[in-house]
Design a protein around this motif. Structure first.
Motif, PDB file in Angstrom:
ATOM      1  N   GLY A  22       0.797  -1.210   0.000  1.00  0.00           N
ATOM      2  CA  GLY A  22       0.000   0.000   0.000  1.00  0.00           C
ATOM      3  C   GLY A  22       0.833   1.264   0.000  1.00  0.00           C
ATOM      4  N   GLU A  23       2.122   1.158   0.317  1.00  0.00           N
ATOM      5  CA  GLU A  23       3.014   2.314   0.308  1.00  0.00           C
ATOM      6  C   GLU A  23       3.335   2.671  -1.130  1.00  0.00           C
ATOM      7  N   GLU A  24       3.367   3.978  -1.445  1.00  0.00           N
ATOM      8  CA  GLU A  24       3.389   4.393  -2.842  1.00  0.00           C
ATOM      9  C   GLU A  24       4.605   3.904  -3.623  1.00  0.00           C
ATOM     10  N   THR A  25       5.792   3.927  -3.028  1.00  0.00           N
ATOM     11  CA  THR A  25       6.957   3.479  -3.787  1.00  0.00           C
ATOM     12  C   THR A  25       6.998   1.955  -3.900  1.00  0.00           C
ATOM     13  N   PRO A  58      13.673  11.791  -1.398  1.00  0.00           N
ATOM     14  CA  PRO A  58      13.533  11.887  -2.850  1.00  0.00           C
ATOM     15  C   PRO A  58      14.436  10.901  -3.592  1.00  0.00           C
ATOM     16  N   PRO A  59      14.210  10.738  -4.924  1.00  0.00           N
ATOM     17  CA  PRO A  59      13.203  11.427  -5.742  1.00  0.00           C
ATOM     18  C   PRO A  59      11.791  10.921  -5.449  1.00  0.00           C
ATOM     19  N   TYR A  60      10.829  11.838  -5.591  1.00  0.00           N
ATOM     20  CA  TYR A  60       9.437  11.507  -5.340  1.00  0.00           C
ATOM     21  C   TYR A  60       8.774  11.005  -6.620  1.00  0.00           C
ATOM     22  N   PRO A  61       7.724  10.183  -6.473  1.00  0.00           N
ATOM     23  CA  PRO A  61       7.057   9.647  -7.669  1.00  0.00           C
ATOM     24  C   PRO A  61       6.573  10.720  -8.638  1.00  0.00           C
ATOM     25  N   ALA A  62       6.225  11.906  -8.133  1.00  0.00           N
ATOM     26  CA  ALA A  62       5.711  12.962  -9.009  1.00  0.00           C
ATOM     27  C   ALA A  62       6.718  13.364 -10.086  1.00  0.00           C
ATOM     28  N   THR A  63       8.002  13.184  -9.779  1.00  0.00           N
ATOM     29  CA  THR A  63       9.034  13.524 -10.765  1.00  0.00           C
ATOM     30  C   THR A  63       9.765  12.296 -11.290  1.00  0.00           C
ATOM     31  N   SER A  64       9.876  11.247 -10.465  1.00  0.00           N
ATOM     32  CA  SER A  64      10.571  10.028 -10.889  1.00  0.00           C
ATOM     33  C   SER A  64       9.875   8.825 -10.257  1.00  0.00           C
ATOM     34  N   GLY A  65       8.829   8.351 -10.927  1.00  0.00           N
ATOM     35  CA  GLY A  65       8.032   7.262 -10.389  1.00  0.00           C
ATOM     36  C   GLY A  65       8.144   6.001 -11.196  1.00  0.00           C
ATOM     37  N   LEU A  66       7.059   5.616 -11.828  1.00  0.00           N
ATOM     38  CA  LEU A  66       7.009   4.385 -12.604  1.00  0.00           C
ATOM     39  C   LEU A  66       7.991   4.455 -13.769  1.00  0.00           C
ATOM     40  N   TRP A  67       8.917   3.506 -13.796  1.00  0.00           N
ATOM     41  CA  TRP A  67       9.972   3.465 -14.808  1.00  0.00           C
ATOM     42  C   TRP A  67      10.699   4.818 -14.911  1.00  0.00           C
TER      43      TRP A  67
END
Length: 367
Positions: free
Chosen positions: A106-109, A126-135
């Motif tokens: 359930g944790e976002e990363t 960081p990095p946060y998913p908003a800038t560096s998330g999926l792939w």
């Protein structure tokens, strides 16, 4: 943040993992109104420029999965998913990703890792998913309940939404109300509703012949709050000050048949099993807390164990990598804060009023 991120492609993940035991609000939403989730994802995708979305759902929800699949097919038939949506340049697709049921997922990363096909383990930020998330691309991750609210806000306006709830915490919240309660089930209440209203007006109170003792708010990593806090309003700030969390919307009512030491140990044991083991504070700290509880519940507790539990709980909360470890000590710290007399009774008098502990002591007497 995702809308301003220059890198492409961009992704959206709808979190429908819901790993807390006894919590079913998100599952019910997916089963009853899957199009609300899809529509919310479409609006979010248009706003940030995403072309691909994923609904991350645990495999233990077969009816919700079936309902979502059918809703996605219907949406595609109406030209609301795919290429040139409604004959415009906008394109967006949604796929389902099934999780194996890990609480830490359930944790976002950890969700990112699982969607990518790896083990669901969190990573530092960081990095946060908003800038560096999926792939390593900009990714918006939101709970399905949040996404389902978007169409309503777009239709009725932000002022309409803000009229419900509190000035700092607008809207409503869905909760799974379970435990020793006359009317268990799914409820939706305005933010700021008191725990007393939820437990006694909506839930009908505890069964006849029993007395209310505590309410666990926030699932296995939530806080156990006593009767003296029943008038506490349900909002993020108030719950945090009391030592609880909103979590995924689980409220468990506890009556006088329960032992708070035993209860805290139960949820600590759950978090020990569900910890991914990546960081030392969570992996070792929670295990050591479990061993202290075993000692106390077997009649071998010492008064210094209370300080040990408190300090180790604070350490695990402050030093853990992800939300699991950061919130796992909540049942320990809140039961020590509000039910310390039960710990002292266990340690000094070797007594458990609910009869849940000292099994080894009873076994020794019977030998």
């Amino acid at each position: 943040m995702s809308a301003r991120a220059p890198r492409t492609p961009k992704y959206i993940i709808a979190n429908l993992d819901e790993g807390d035991p006894g919590v079913f609000a998100n599952r019910t939403l997916a089963e009853a109104d899957p199009h609300a989730i899809i529509e919310g994802m479409l609006i979010a995708a248009y706003a940030i420029g995403a072309e691909q979305g994923f609904i991350y759902i645990r495999a233990e929800y077969p009816l919700a999965i079936q309902t979502l699949k059918k809703a996605l097919e219907q949406t595609k038939t109406l030209n609301l998913l795919g290429e040139n949506i409604l004959e415009t340049p906008f394109k967006f697709n949604i796929d389902l990703r099934l999780g194996a049921g890990a609480f830490v997922a359930g944790e976002e990363t950890a969700i990112l890792a699982s969607v990518e096909g790896r083990r669901a383990m969190p990573r530092p930020r960081p990095p946060y998913p908003a800038t560096s998330g999926l792939w390593n691309r900009p990714t918006l991750i939101q709970n399905v309940e949040t996404l389902a609210n978007i169409p309503l806000i777009v239709i009725n306006g932000g002022a309409w939404f803000a009229r419900t709830g509190t000035p700092k915490c607008s809207g409503t919240k869905c909760f799974s109300l379970t435990g020793k309660i006359n009317n268990p089930g799914l409820i939706e209440v305005p933010m700021g509703t008191s725990l007393r209203e939820v437990v006694f007006d909506i839930g009908g109170g505890v069964p006849e012949g029993r007395k209310f003792k505590a309410v666990l708010v926030g699932g296995p990593s939530g806080g156990c709050l006593p009767e003296s806090l029943l008038d506490l309003p349900i909002d993020y700030e108030s719950l945090t000050k009391a030592g609880a969390i909103m979590g995924s919307g689980g409220i468990v009512v506890i009556d006088d048949e329960s032992c708070m030491v035993h209860t805290a140990n139960f949820f600590t044991d759950f978090c020990v099993d569900e910890s991914c083991g990546k960081c030392v504070p969570c992996r070792v700290g929670l295990y050591k807390a479990k061993k202290v509880y075993e000692r106390i519940m077997n009649g071998e507790g010492r008064m210094e164990d209370l300080t040990l539990l408190e300090k180790s709980g604070e350490y695990v909360r402050e030093a853990s990598l992800c939300g699991l470890g950061q919130t796992a000590p909540n049942p320990v710290l809140t039961t020590l804060r509000y039910f310390k007399d039960e710990y002292i009774l266990h340690i000094l008098d070797k007594k458990c009023q609910a009869g849940k502990c000292f099994k080894n002591e009873e076994a020794k007497k019977n030998e």
